[in-house]
Design an enzyme around this catalytic site. Structure first.
Site, PDB file in Angstrom:
ATOM      1  N   ALA A   5      65.015  59.721  35.700  1.00 34.85           N
ATOM      2  CA  ALA A   5      66.393  59.246  35.869  1.00 34.85           C
ATOM      3  C   ALA A   5      67.347  59.904  34.881  1.00 34.85           C
ATOM      4  O   ALA A   5      68.548  59.939  35.101  1.00 34.85           O
ATOM      5  CB  ALA A   5      66.428  57.739  35.679  1.00 34.85           C
ATOM      6  N   LYS A   6      66.816  60.426  33.773  1.00 33.99           N
ATOM      7  CA  LYS A   6      67.626  61.065  32.730  1.00 33.99           C
ATOM      8  C   LYS A   6      68.831  60.207  32.357  1.00 33.99           C
ATOM      9  O   LYS A   6      69.947  60.689  32.233  1.00 33.99           O
ATOM     10  CB  LYS A   6      68.018  62.474  33.156  1.00 33.99           C
ATOM     11  CG  LYS A   6      66.783  63.342  33.450  1.00 33.99           C
ATOM     12  CD  LYS A   6      67.134  64.794  33.728  1.00 33.99           C
ATOM     13  CE  LYS A   6      65.895  65.639  33.984  1.00 33.99           C
ATOM     14  NZ  LYS A   6      65.283  65.435  35.315  1.00 33.99           N
ATOM     15  N   ARG A   7      68.591  58.921  32.153  1.00 34.23           N
ATOM     16  CA  ARG A   7      69.652  58.000  31.798  1.00 34.23           C
ATOM     17  C   ARG A   7      69.932  58.053  30.304  1.00 34.23           C
ATOM     18  O   ARG A   7      69.190  58.694  29.533  1.00 34.23           O
ATOM     19  CB  ARG A   7      69.255  56.567  32.186  1.00 34.23           C
ATOM     20  CG  ARG A   7      69.051  56.340  33.677  1.00 34.23           C
ATOM     21  CD  ARG A   7      70.331  56.548  34.457  1.00 34.23           C
ATOM     22  NE  ARG A   7      70.230  56.059  35.828  1.00 34.23           N
ATOM     23  CZ  ARG A   7      70.012  56.823  36.894  1.00 34.23           C
ATOM     24  NH1 ARG A   7      69.864  58.120  36.772  1.00 34.23           N
ATOM     25  NH2 ARG A   7      69.970  56.287  38.115  1.00 34.23           N
ATOM     26  N   ASP A  46      71.279  66.492  35.314  1.00 37.11           N
ATOM     27  CA  ASP A  46      70.009  67.057  35.740  1.00 37.11           C
ATOM     28  C   ASP A  46      70.273  68.507  36.085  1.00 37.11           C
ATOM     29  O   ASP A  46      71.380  68.988  35.857  1.00 37.11           O
ATOM     30  CB  ASP A  46      69.457  66.263  36.944  1.00 37.11           C
ATOM     31  CG  ASP A  46      67.934  66.280  36.977  1.00 37.11           C
ATOM     32  OD1 ASP A  46      67.355  67.379  36.965  1.00 37.11           O
ATOM     33  OD2 ASP A  46      67.333  65.201  36.989  1.00 37.11           O
TER      34      ASP A  46
END
EC number: 4.1.1.23
Lengths: 270, 270
Positions: free
Chosen positions: A95-97, B99
């Site tokens: 998710a690369k949150r 991303d």
């Protein structure tokens, strides 16, 4: 899932393969588009055909978010299917949150509690109080972006900060965070030569390594420079496995591709 | 929305206020919990009561994601309500996404096309090819995290990289990206003294400034050091406005709080 359970699976299956479920309606076999939930049906078929060859699945959340409510339903069904039928598999919400304090806690709850993922990927830019809320969850794992496999990684990650590369500063700072034993790291496979440097800073942590296959990294190099006593690697492949065929035999072809990688891994582990 | 249209709204309303829709079921008035969609009903009431005092709304996506499908439905209804009834308002998806390449494009499509937000917040760690996919959308705005208002900002953002602070390196690098005219930046209000430094690098860009009010930043300082010829500021307040009261009069109390800030802004703009 505990790290010990993950390591046990790796030894049992002789595999440290993670399969990326980057499910794209434009790339899945057309006969699935007739189904009520083509994304889930595709994932289910891929999982059923490959679960014995890998130790982890990693849906990239962007692929689901892109389809709105429908995508979130498919994601929810996919993680429930995995947790019900293959609870031994490690699950990664890619998710690369990253947000601050209480807001990070909300993301953590969404992925760790509501969807019951084992881990989530996190961007480090906002620092300690954006990462620690994730680390507070027991037996859940926070996978911090360290050195990514894309060209843009050169923009900041390998520039010198306080005399060392930014990604090293991220590694060194992160191990001072509370509950840092729950950290894993994203390290791009195309930078395998960096791995020995990284292992000096974090000898025991798990590394999630994308970029083998389609993005051109070498599995041998990754193992040689990145493996530790408990292997400590999850090597991801997405497109090379899940889109091995667009025909009705797509799941078998995916299994065939996964088997090739698993065989290489087995060989390296000996 | 074009930057010119945003600037026109700011001049017309004598306000550069952005209201953060960080809607939390534990904090909204209890009488709303009986509604079928309490999150949306709360947002709708806040928007109806405050739209003439602000120029932007910023839902933090974590608050919606935390409620799963139900949260995404509420978010979708909120953005549709805004775009249908108050199309003159600038909308910010505070998602802090990031991303690579095609995957970023998916996030961009989700927020810019499907949900029709005017802008989205993005983390810079992965560099150029994680940001440019967002910049490719015409009349859409990418708000890059530069200097955030949390304590963790000190972990990396103000450390020296290639002889200058990382956040400055982010600013300087980002203006070389393709379609960089679509960039705005997050700059924490609690670091108002940094603003003049930042304005040397990006004199013309809009800054999204959180941290006024609850987080302790000074509106006067932000304006003094951050405003440019077209104002170039969006100052966000969330809790101080939307949770001004937990009673049935919550929307009127929110408007009262928003009016206080708008009056200060009007004074500063003279």
């Amino acid at each position: 899932m505990t790290t010990e359970e993950l390591v046990a699976q790796i030894r049992l299956k002789k595999s440290f393969l993670c399969i990326g479920l980057d499910t794209d309606l434009e790339k899945i076999p057309s006969h699935l588009l007739k189904e009520e939930d083509p994304i889930f049906e595709f994932n289910k078929a891929i999982i059923d055909a490959t679960h014995h060859l890998c130790v982890a699945y990693k849906p990239n959340i962007a692929f689901y978010e892109a389809y709105g409510i429908k995508g979130w339903i498919a994601l929810d069904k996919t993680i429930k299917y995995l947790n019900t039928n293959y609870p031994e598999l490690f699950t990664i919400a890619d998710a690369k949150r990253g947000d601050i304090g209480n807001t990070s806690t909300r993301y953590a709850k969404a992925f760790f509690e509501d969807m019951e993922f084992d881990s989530v990927t996190i961007a480090p830019y906002m620092g300690k109080d954006s990462v620690e809320p994730f680390l507070a969850f027991k037996n859940k794992h926070t996978i911090l972006l360290a050195l990514t496999s894309n060209k843009g990684a050169y923009d900041f990650q390998i520039k010198l900060i306080s005399g060392k590369e930014l990604y090293k500063e991220v590694l060194e700072t992160s191990i001072t965070y509370e509950n840092s034993e729950n950290l894993m790291y994203v390290v791009g496979a195309t930078k395998a030569t960096f791995l020995s440097e990284i292992r000096k800073i974090i000898p025991n942590s798990f590394l999630l390594v994308p970029g083998v296959g389609a993005q051109g990294g070498s599995l041998e190099d990754v193992y040689k420079y990145g493996a530790n006593k408990q292997i400590g690697l999850l090597v991801n492949s997405s497109r090379g496995i899940i889109y091995a065929s667009k025909d009705e035999d797509f799941a078998q072809k995916a299994a065939k591709s996964a088997l090739q990688l698993q065989k290489q891994m087995k060989k390296l582990m000996h």
